[in-house]
Scaffold this motif. Sequence first.
Motif, PDB file in Angstrom:
ATOM      1  N   ILE A 184       0.876  -1.184   0.000  1.00 17.61           N
ATOM      2  CA  ILE A 184       0.000   0.000   0.000  1.00 17.61           C
ATOM      3  C   ILE A 184       0.912   1.233   0.000  1.00 17.61           C
ATOM      4  CG2 ILE A 184      -1.925   1.170   1.144  1.00 17.61           C
ATOM      5  CD1 ILE A 184      -2.427  -1.503   2.669  1.00 17.61           C
ATOM      6  N   ALA A 186       0.588   4.363  -0.307  1.00 17.64           N
ATOM      7  CA  ALA A 186       0.201   5.594   0.416  1.00 17.64           C
ATOM      8  C   ALA A 186       0.315   5.458   1.931  1.00 17.64           C
ATOM      9  CB  ALA A 186      -1.225   5.968   0.041  1.00 17.64           C
ATOM     10  N   MET A 187       0.591   4.224   2.413  1.00 13.10           N
ATOM     11  CA  MET A 187       0.573   3.993   3.868  1.00 13.10           C
ATOM     12  C   MET A 187       1.992   3.835   4.416  1.00 13.10           C
ATOM     13  SD  MET A 187      -1.742   1.091   5.824  1.00 13.10           S
ATOM     14  CE  MET A 187      -3.390   1.590   5.367  1.00 13.10           C
ATOM     15  N   LYS A 192       0.970   0.583   8.594  1.00 18.92           N
ATOM     16  CA  LYS A 192       0.721  -0.803   8.162  1.00 18.92           C
ATOM     17  C   LYS A 192       0.864  -1.763   9.345  1.00 18.92           C
ATOM     18  CE  LYS A 192       3.405  -0.835   4.295  1.00 18.92           C
ATOM     19  NZ  LYS A 192       3.941  -1.321   3.012  1.00 18.92           N
ATOM     20  N   TRP A 195      -2.155  -1.891  11.436  1.00 20.64           N
ATOM     21  CA  TRP A 195      -3.214  -2.741  10.871  1.00 20.64           C
ATOM     22  C   TRP A 195      -2.912  -4.223  11.109  1.00 20.64           C
ATOM     23  CZ3 TRP A 195      -7.860  -1.258  10.341  1.00 20.64           C
ATOM     24  CH2 TRP A 195      -8.139   0.085  10.054  1.00 20.64           C
ATOM     25  N   LYS A 249     -10.858   4.542   5.502  1.00 19.29           N
ATOM     26  CA  LYS A 249      -9.949   4.555   4.348  1.00 19.29           C
ATOM     27  C   LYS A 249      -8.869   3.478   4.528  1.00 19.29           C
ATOM     28  CE  LYS A 249      -7.348   7.836   1.464  1.00 19.29           C
ATOM     29  NZ  LYS A 249      -5.940   7.416   1.590  1.00 19.29           N
ATOM     30  N   GLY A 250      -8.354   3.358   5.771  1.00 15.06           N
ATOM     31  CA  GLY A 250      -7.348   2.330   6.060  1.00 15.06           C
ATOM     32  C   GLY A 250      -7.893   0.932   5.796  1.00 15.06           C
ATOM     33  N   GLU A 252     -10.353   0.112   3.804  1.00 11.16           N
ATOM     34  CA  GLU A 252     -10.532  -0.034   2.348  1.00 11.16           C
ATOM     35  C   GLU A 252      -9.195  -0.372   1.683  1.00 11.16           C
ATOM     36  OE1 GLU A 252     -12.205   3.709   1.129  1.00 11.16           O
ATOM     37  OE2 GLU A 252     -13.876   3.448   2.539  1.00 11.16           O
ATOM     38  N   GLU A 253      -8.145   0.346   2.076  1.00  7.55           N
ATOM     39  CA  GLU A 253      -6.831   0.135   1.450  1.00  7.55           C
ATOM     40  C   GLU A 253      -6.293  -1.270   1.727  1.00  7.55           C
ATOM     41  OE1 GLU A 253      -5.033   4.681   1.304  1.00  7.55           O
ATOM     42  OE2 GLU A 253      -4.751   3.493   3.107  1.00  7.55           O
ATOM     43  N   THR A 256      -8.462  -3.883  -0.170  1.00  7.07           N
ATOM     44  CA  THR A 256      -8.159  -3.832  -1.610  1.00  7.07           C
ATOM     45  C   THR A 256      -6.827  -4.523  -1.887  1.00  7.07           C
ATOM     46  OG1 THR A 256      -9.362  -1.761  -1.802  1.00  7.07           O
ATOM     47  CG2 THR A 256      -7.843  -2.272  -3.589  1.00  7.07           C
ATOM     48  N   CYS A 257      -5.857  -4.267  -1.022  1.00 11.58           N
ATOM     49  CA  CYS A 257      -4.532  -4.903  -1.159  1.00 11.58           C
ATOM     50  C   CYS A 257      -4.667  -6.425  -1.064  1.00 11.58           C
ATOM     51  CB  CYS A 257      -3.611  -4.363  -0.071  1.00 11.58           C
ATOM     52  SG  CYS A 257      -2.053  -5.241   0.075  1.00 11.58           S
TER      53      CYS A 257
END
Length: 266
Positions: A184, A186-187, A192, A195, A249-250, A252-253, A256-257
Motif C-alpha cells: 500500500i 500511500a501507507m 501498516k 493494521w 480509508k485504512g 478499504e486500502e 483492496t490490497c
Amino acid sequence: MHEMIKLSKRLQQIADLVSAQARIADIGSDHALLPVYLLQSGKCPSAIAGELNTGPFQAAKKQVAEAGLTKKIEVRQGDGLAVLAPGEADTVTIAGMGGSLMADILEAGRQAGKLVGVRELVLQPNVGEEIVRKWLVQHGYVLQDEMILEEDGRIYEVLHALHEQYSPSAITNEGVYQASFLEIPAMTEAAKQEWLYRMGPYLLRRPSDWLHNKWQHEHGKLERICRQLGQSDLAESREKEAQLRGEMKGIEEVLTCLRTAKPSSS
C-alpha cells in the motif's frame, strides 16, 4: 464409560492449538468443557479450571465430576490467574471475553508471578484483539498462528502464542509484525504495522472470506456512525468523523490490497 464431550467449533479450535501433554489452566472456564475434552481425548494429563462466578464454578465442578475426572482436573474459584500457583501450568487458555479484560487478566497474573513457567497461551478475545496482540509482544510472547472462524453468525479469532524462550528461532515478533508484504504505497510502515495488530499478522498473510466479512462489517458500522455525526454541528463531531473516515480509508486500502493477493477460504 463416560460420554465424550462434544465441543463447539470455537472451543474445538482452541483445543486443537493446545500443545500435546501440556498441563493446562483454563481461565474463565465456565462449564469446564475445554479441560474435560482435553483430558478425555488424552491430549493433556491434567488441568486447572478457574472460574470467578459461583454459578459457572459449580457447573464446572459438576461437569468434571460427571466425567469422572476429579483427580485430574482441579476446579478453583477465583479472579483470573489468581487461581494459579507459579509453575503449575505449561499452557493457559482464556476465551470468550473482551481483549481489554483479557490483557488485564494476563498483566495482573504476570505481575503476581503466575505466568512463571507458562510456555503457551491460547487466547480467544471476542473484541479488541489488537490489545491482546500488543500485550503479547510487550511481554515476550510470540504469535505462532491465528485462526478465524464463524459460528452462529459471529466471527471469532483464536491466537496461539509461545513464550520467546520456546518459540522456534525462525519465528520472532519482529518478523511476525514485518508489514512490507502489504503493498500500500500511500501507507507508512508504522501505519501498516498498526493494521497488523488490528487485523492479525497471520490472518492478513492468509486472507479468508471471514476476514473480509469481519472488516466489511466494521466498515459499515463506522459508516453509520459517521452519518450520525454528520447531523451534528459540534466541532468535536467534525473531528471524530474525520478520524473515523481515516479509519475507514485504512480498512478499504488493506482489503483492496488483500483482494489483489491470492484469495483463499477458511
